[in-house]
Enzyme design. Sequence first.
Site, short mmCIF file in Angstrom:
data_model
loop_
_atom_site.label_atom_id
_atom_site.label_comp_id
_atom_site.label_asym_id
_atom_site.label_seq_id
_atom_site.Cartn_x
_atom_site.Cartn_y
_atom_site.Cartn_z
N CYS A 261 0.84 -1.20 0.00
CA CYS A 261 0.00 0.00 0.00
C CYS A 261 0.87 1.25 0.00
O CYS A 261 1.73 1.41 0.88
CB CYS A 261 -0.92 0.01 1.20
SG CYS A 261 -2.03 1.45 1.24
N ARG B 283 -7.28 -3.55 -11.17
CA ARG B 283 -8.09 -2.55 -11.86
C ARG B 283 -8.57 -3.01 -13.24
O ARG B 283 -9.62 -2.59 -13.70
CB ARG B 283 -7.28 -1.25 -11.99
CG ARG B 283 -6.98 -0.59 -10.66
CD ARG B 283 -6.00 0.56 -10.83
NE ARG B 283 -4.66 0.10 -11.14
CZ ARG B 283 -3.72 0.85 -11.70
NH1 ARG B 283 -3.99 2.10 -12.02
NH2 ARG B 283 -2.52 0.36 -11.94
N GLY C 64 0.20 -6.39 -12.23
CA GLY C 64 0.47 -5.06 -12.75
C GLY C 64 0.25 -4.93 -14.24
O GLY C 64 0.84 -5.66 -15.04
N ASP C 65 -0.65 -4.02 -14.64
CA ASP C 65 -0.90 -3.67 -16.04
C ASP C 65 -1.52 -4.79 -16.86
O ASP C 65 -1.37 -4.82 -18.08
CB ASP C 65 0.39 -3.22 -16.73
CG ASP C 65 0.88 -1.88 -16.22
OD1 ASP C 65 0.25 -1.33 -15.29
OD2 ASP C 65 1.90 -1.37 -16.74
#
Length: 467
Positions: free
Chosen positions: A176, A313, A289-290
Amino acid sequence: FLQKISRKSLNDFRKAYRTRQEHVPKWVAAVAPGGVRGLVLAKEHVESLPKPRQGVDYASLMRRGTQAGTGGECPALLLAPMEVLADRCFRRAFVRSSGGVDEVCQEFIRVPDTYPQGSSPGGRYCKSLAALYDPDELGQVSLAAQIMGGCPETLADVARALVVRGAPRVDLNCGCPANCVTGKGAGSSLLKDPEHVFACLSAIVAAVHDQHVLSGEIGAHPPVVSVKMRSGFNDAGLMRENLLAAQEAGVAFLTLHPRTKQQGYKGQAAWELIACAKETLCVPVVGNGDVTTPQAAMALKRETNCDAIMIGRGCVSDPLLFQRIRSSWAGGDAYSTGLDEPHQVEEFIRSFAHEVTNGQGKKERRGSALAKQSNEMGRIKQVSNYLFQSNEQMAGALKEFLRTSAKESTMDDLVNHAVGLVHEYWGRDGLVPRGLLVNHLGGQTNSRANPLAGGDSARSCTRKNDL
């Protein structure tokens, strides 16, 4: 002893004793001789026994990644913990409507360095933190627990309580980047001291192991400890030391998000650091990631040889991403899931809205009905901010959508508006979701180019014919 059982339970016992009825509560029928004292002791013993559980075979789950390849079995796909965004409402709606995920990880539980005055290790306060985790939240889909803090002793206490509640995995948050977290010595700030990383993880591993042995659940897959970390705080200078510290502490596997704390969510994730971690460690490595498209997932696997893939995400922007990845790995068309996609996305939106307004375990907010509705509509807008920006036409309607006010519209109006845009634009003229990252503050971040589309997927919608 009479004070330790409810009045209803005591009345059941008295009634059974007087009438000698056959059909009595099971816990009454099982009581051995001993009067009320024996009754209470037996009831307490039964209730103290942990629920039988099989656990999760993480070793087999991670082994899938070692033999994964195009046309073969897809590596394990995990949903990342995301504070606020991927809360209980989102997780339940996502699993119910979208699916395709092997395991979900709950957002972190904050563990203080010291207990409040009057609290004792393993006492009520510790159990109240563990009560934030519900092992049955997602039904048949496994839910891991994540904790965040900087004190080995309190982290170990809460980890032990989580295992008692049925957590198959306890993950330590070392990633975080929020200043309010790192300023208190938690999250990615732990990465400044590999020895402290080792101390925290080894205490958690010991607590989880001891609690499993104490439970006596022979034959079940034991709960495991893992860690999710960034590549470093200011830079990746201590990454190797942190990786080895985690492995030496006894983690079952490690998830690496190859951005530093200082990067936050900016720039591209340095996948080469995941490859470095894979070469350095003996335990499985999960790449993160990505990953916003099936092509990105396959590229991550190809470039890093990671054992599993964790997505955050990306699956908010495209709720069908996990299904697309599985289709690609099986040699199919990533953008032909065999489903009515607009209706599938509609189901996700409506399910999420239902959870936000009616979900169990939802904390009641004080204030007026208007304030409550405004907060609920804000959650729909937050997720829609990701969802709409995955499609060029929907992105054009985003500003107007976000301006919708609780004073002028209802929750149903907002949901119907979102659903209408999905049915109008999702998949129209061969357009499919573009690989676009949106950070937690609502801004766009860099996105990897789609190698099969021949262009930057963050700047233009990808067409099926280009794949």
